[in-house]
Write an enzyme that holds these catalytic residues in place. Structure first.
Site, PDB file in Angstrom:
ATOM      1  N   ASP A 214      18.000  15.885  52.606  1.00 21.63           N
ATOM      2  CA  ASP A 214      16.805  15.434  53.299  1.00 21.63           C
ATOM      3  C   ASP A 214      15.792  15.004  52.245  1.00 21.63           C
ATOM      4  O   ASP A 214      15.983  15.199  51.053  1.00 21.63           O
ATOM      5  CB  ASP A 214      16.250  16.525  54.241  1.00 21.63           C
ATOM      6  CG  ASP A 214      15.387  15.909  55.345  1.00 21.63           C
ATOM      7  OD1 ASP A 214      15.032  14.712  55.223  1.00 21.63           O
ATOM      8  OD2 ASP A 214      15.048  16.596  56.320  1.00 21.63           O
TER       9      ASP A 214
HETATM   10  C1  BGC Z   1      13.097  14.029  57.742  1.00 29.25           C
HETATM   11  C2  BGC Z   1      14.414  13.400  58.077  1.00 29.25           C
HETATM   12  C3  BGC Z   1      14.320  11.919  57.887  1.00 29.25           C
HETATM   13  C4  BGC Z   1      13.928  11.648  56.439  1.00 29.25           C
HETATM   14  C5  BGC Z   1      13.876  10.177  56.094  1.00 29.25           C
HETATM   15  C6  BGC Z   1      12.590  13.598  56.381  1.00 29.25           C
HETATM   16  O1  BGC Z   1      11.296  14.012  56.173  1.00 29.25           O
HETATM   17  O2  BGC Z   1      13.230  15.433  57.810  1.00 29.25           O
HETATM   18  O3  BGC Z   1      14.782  13.708  59.373  1.00 29.25           O
HETATM   19  O4  BGC Z   1      15.520  11.293  58.203  1.00 29.25           O
HETATM   20  O5  BGC Z   1      12.654  12.214  56.221  1.00 29.25           O
HETATM   21  O6  BGC Z   1      12.849   9.536  56.715  1.00 29.25           O
END
Ligand code: BGC
Length: 758
Positions: A294
């Site tokens: 993530d």
């Molecule tokens: C979120 C993810 C997301 C990623 C990219 C993160 O902060 O937890 O779910 O896909 O950002 O945008």
């Protein structure tokens, strides 16, 4: 046009399946595997690590803005082949430019994969995922993801960070809007439908995109619903509640990627967790796609207290099976050295790169790196007329009629007769942005059909705003100005209510009050809306409350006093049309809650599939499991949702002659005057087991429509898959003994019986 296209895709796939024998499929896989091996053999260690590196694009940030994010540096890295993927780049032209740089200027020309959070549509928006889940309509949900993929792929995107398959039981957590609610059975089915919608029948087609099941694992159990908070769950919950939707996405959906999570699990961050990523996901389940971290979750292992510095964090992540680094800059900086120092083996690097290259081959990027970069298609597909139709259908199906009691004239308030004069109150009724909901990176503000616009097609109405609800809040504003104390509009609203027969009040949360980083401790109506509701009620009790929200709300006063309540979530582009059609009976509501609605925030987490305590029953004195100031029950239970007609259940039967296939049936009759759709739900309770089982577990559901006075026999089949469970070692077991079975219209209303599994 598009519908015909979908049909031919479907039929094409069916023909293909019929005519291609297994060895040929293996041959295709083999040939991709061979290509991957050939390419891998040519790659330097630096180039391999480059494939494991993902950068944010130059437009949006969906996490803390990277301090080292500098476009110029990145261009150099792209040309050196040090970047495998970019996220948050939008537009066929922009994607083409970056792709061209990499394909033409890097040594091996390995195409980039472009990721984006395409969560509930790209330009044309469907309801927020929690809303869609309320439809319990897997085909509609699949189609909605298909629509999202068609639009996103037209702007150059070939990978979405969705679906979120985290189960969550806590309405305080802002990200409940992004999932399918509290139930692992429903969540698994919906997750698979979404993966199939995004990935389609042929991943190499230009309108299908790789999906990503996230966040692996446990993120939905953030303590007290505070985003990014500690997760502390028992083994039984991990195996029986958290993991099943991921397993289904992998094994039934063939999801191409998985994203790990920000949280720790038993003290080990998910990102550095080999048990989760290697042992369970890759080895036990046979997942052969790749895992992306993530946003910044590799470097976040430092504040977690699991890694001393970024280098150690990169080592833990790579060893634990995180294949791609999103925005930590840890792999590119340190992996080559870590391999040279013997702290990460090159075999592990090869394994990660193989997985990434394989998905790129499967997407067709090596055949044509510009497959998704067609400006003409981009123009044609965004806001395509067919997508408006699909989004409207999904929006109507997502609405849940929570309450529809007789009002002052003794008849039910809903549905309204055509042309009925109504007064409308509430700022959200006139809002064209908030109903789009959260997580809508590709969308344009002001593109939702407002409730007022929808109602115009049915009746003349009068309108008063009453109170502010953060109109026009800018995207990504963390603190939405919703807690306004301004009551200057109350007078006008109350006067209007006084002279009207019926009032529709549109109240709730602004679209950006839910989603990532938007946890709440008060899940009532924000600002002065509760006061407005009570002020209006004081002069006119004939209120239809239309709720807009991204999470279950606790509205005990409204549930007790207001005669009709309609839950509309954030319904997306077609919001106002869908709501008007339901209010005026052109669509008979059929949604059922995918999450329990509490009476008070103090009940959170509240969920139907809880365990029994040792003191479940009410005692004369205080020593039983309860609150002294609130009931244990939710305000509205999981699976609850009314219709404009009534469904009568009768003839409950269990046929257990064949223990391998227990048949449970009921007869359901539409007793009302109008046609309607019902979702019949089957719940089991394994009464005594070696690991105690929840008091109820959803194990089957069927959605169907019945004409007025029509009956239907609904039959469910229970096999080992439904009757078994995971023990505390993660082994799936089925134990003989007594099972209670209930089939009904919600998790608390139905017919029941028992049988003994021998
Ligand atoms: C979120 C993810 C997301 C990623 C990219 C993160 O902060 O937890 O779910 O896909 O950002 O945008």
């Amino acid at each position: 046009m598009k519908k015909i296209f979908y049909l031919t895709m479907g039929m094409g796939a069916a023909l293909l399946l019929a005519s291609i024998s297994l060895p040929k499929q293996d041959a295709a896989k083999d040939s991709i595997d061979q290509k991957v091996e050939t390419l891998l053999a040519k790659m330097t260690l630096e180039e391999k690590v480059g494939q494991m590196n993902q950068y944010n694009g130059f437009y949006d940030a969906t996490g803390p803005a990277p301090s080292e994010g500098n476009a110029k540096n990145k261009f150099e890295h792209l040309k050196k082949g040090w970047v495998g993927s970019v996220l948050n780049v939008r537009g066929a032209k922009e994607v083409r430019e970056l792709q061209k740089m990499v394909v033409e200027e890097s040594r091996l020309g390995i195409p980039l994969i472009f990721g984006l959070d395409v969560i509930h549509g790209h330009k044309t928006l469907a309801p927020i995922p929690l809303g869609e889940a309320a439809s319990w309509d897997l085909e509609a949900i699949r189609k909605s993801a298909r629509m999202a993929a068609v639009e996103a792929s037209a702007v150059g995107i070939n990978w979405t960070f969705g679906p979120m398959v985290d189960i969550s039981r806590d309405a305080r957590w802002g990200r409940v809007m992004e999932g399918a609610g509290e139930d692992p059975y429903l969540g698994a089915k919906i997750g698979v439908a979404r993966v199939k919608g995004f990935q389609g029948d042929d991943l190499a087609a230009n309108n299908t995109i790789a999906a990503c099941a996230k966040h692996f694992a446990g993120y939905g159990f953030a303590e007290a619903g505070r985003d990014y908070n500690t997760v502390d769950v028992g083994t039984s919950t991990l195996y029986n509640v958290i993991l099943p939707p991921f397993k289904a996405a992998v094994q039934q959906g063939d999801v191409k990627t998985v994203m790990n999570a920000f949280n720790i699990l038993n003290g080990i961050p998910a990102t550095g967790n080999a048990f989760l990523q290697r042992e369970i996901l890759k080895e036990k389940w046979g997942f052969d796609g790749f895992v992306v971290s993530d946003w910044g979750s590799i470097m976040e292992m430092i504040p977690h207290g699991f890694a001393a510095d970024l280098k150690e964090a990169a080592m833990h992540a790579a060893n634990a099976g995180s294949d791609m680094d999103m925005e930590s800059y840890g792999y590119l900086k340190h992996l080559v050295d870590l391999v040279k120092e013997g702290k990460v083996t090159e075999d592990k690097i090869d394994d990660a790169v193989r997985r990434i290259l394989k998905v790129k081959y499967e997407l067709g990027l090596f055949n044509n790196p510009y497959l998704y970069c067609d400006e003409a298609r981009e123009k044609e597909m965004l806001y395509h007329a067919d997508h408006y139709e699909d989004a409207l259908d999904m929006a109507r199906k997502s609405i849940v009629l929570l309450k529809n009691n007789p009002a002052s004239n003794k008849s039910k308030l809903l549905p309204f007769e055509k042309g009925k004069k109504i007064a409308v109150i509430g700022a959200l009724a006139d809002d064209k942005t908030s109903p789009l909901g959260s997580w809508r990176i590709g969308s344009d503000d002001g593109t939702a059909v407002s409730v007022l616009e929808g109602l115009k097609e049915y009746t003349d109405f009068t309108y008063a705003k009453g109170a502010n609800v953060a109109l026009g809040a800018p995207e990504f504003q963390q603190q939405v100005d919703i807690n306004t104390t301004d009551k200057s509009g109350f007078g006008e609203a109350v006067a209007l209510a006084k002279k009207s027969e019926t009032v529709v009040m549109v109240l709730g949360e602004h679209g950006f009050m839910s989603g990532e980083g938007r946890s709440r401790t008060d899940i009532g109506l924000p600002g002065v809306q509760q006061e407005l509701l009570e002020a209006v009620y004081a002069v006119n009790k004939n209120i239809v409350l239309v709720l807009m929200n991204g999470r279950p709300l606790a509205l005990p006063w409204a549930a007790e006093h207001v005669p009709a309540i309609v839950e509309t979530w954030h319904l997306g582009t077609q919001s106002g049309h869908a709501i008007a059609q339901v209010l005026f009976g052109d669509y008979n509501p059929s949604g059922k809650l995918p999450m329990s609605f509490p009476r008070s925030v103090g009940q959170c987490p509240i969920y139907y599939n809880h365990y029994s305590t040792g003191r479940p029953d009410e005692e004369a004195f205080v020593f039983w499991s309860h609150y002294i100031d609130e009931s244990n029950d939710p305000m509205y239970a999981f699976g609850h949702g009314l219709s404009y007609t009534d469904f009568e259940y009768s003839d409950f039967k269990i046929d257990d002659t064949n223990p391998a296939e227990i048949k449970v049936s009921v007869v359901v009759k539409n007793k009302g005057k109008v046609a309607g759709e019902e979702v019949s739900q089957l719940y089991i309770h394994d009464k005594v087991a070696s690991v105690a089982r929840p008091v109820k577990e959803l194990k089957g559901f069927e959605k169907y429509s019945l004409e007025s006075q029509e009956s239907k026999i609904i039959t469910f089949t229970l096999t080992e898959a439904e009757l078994g469970f995971y023990d505390n070692q993660g082994k799936f077991i089925v134990e003989p003994g007594m099972f209670d079975i209930m089939v009904g219209t919600s998790s608390i209303k139905g017919l029941s019986g028992s049988f003994e599994l021998k």
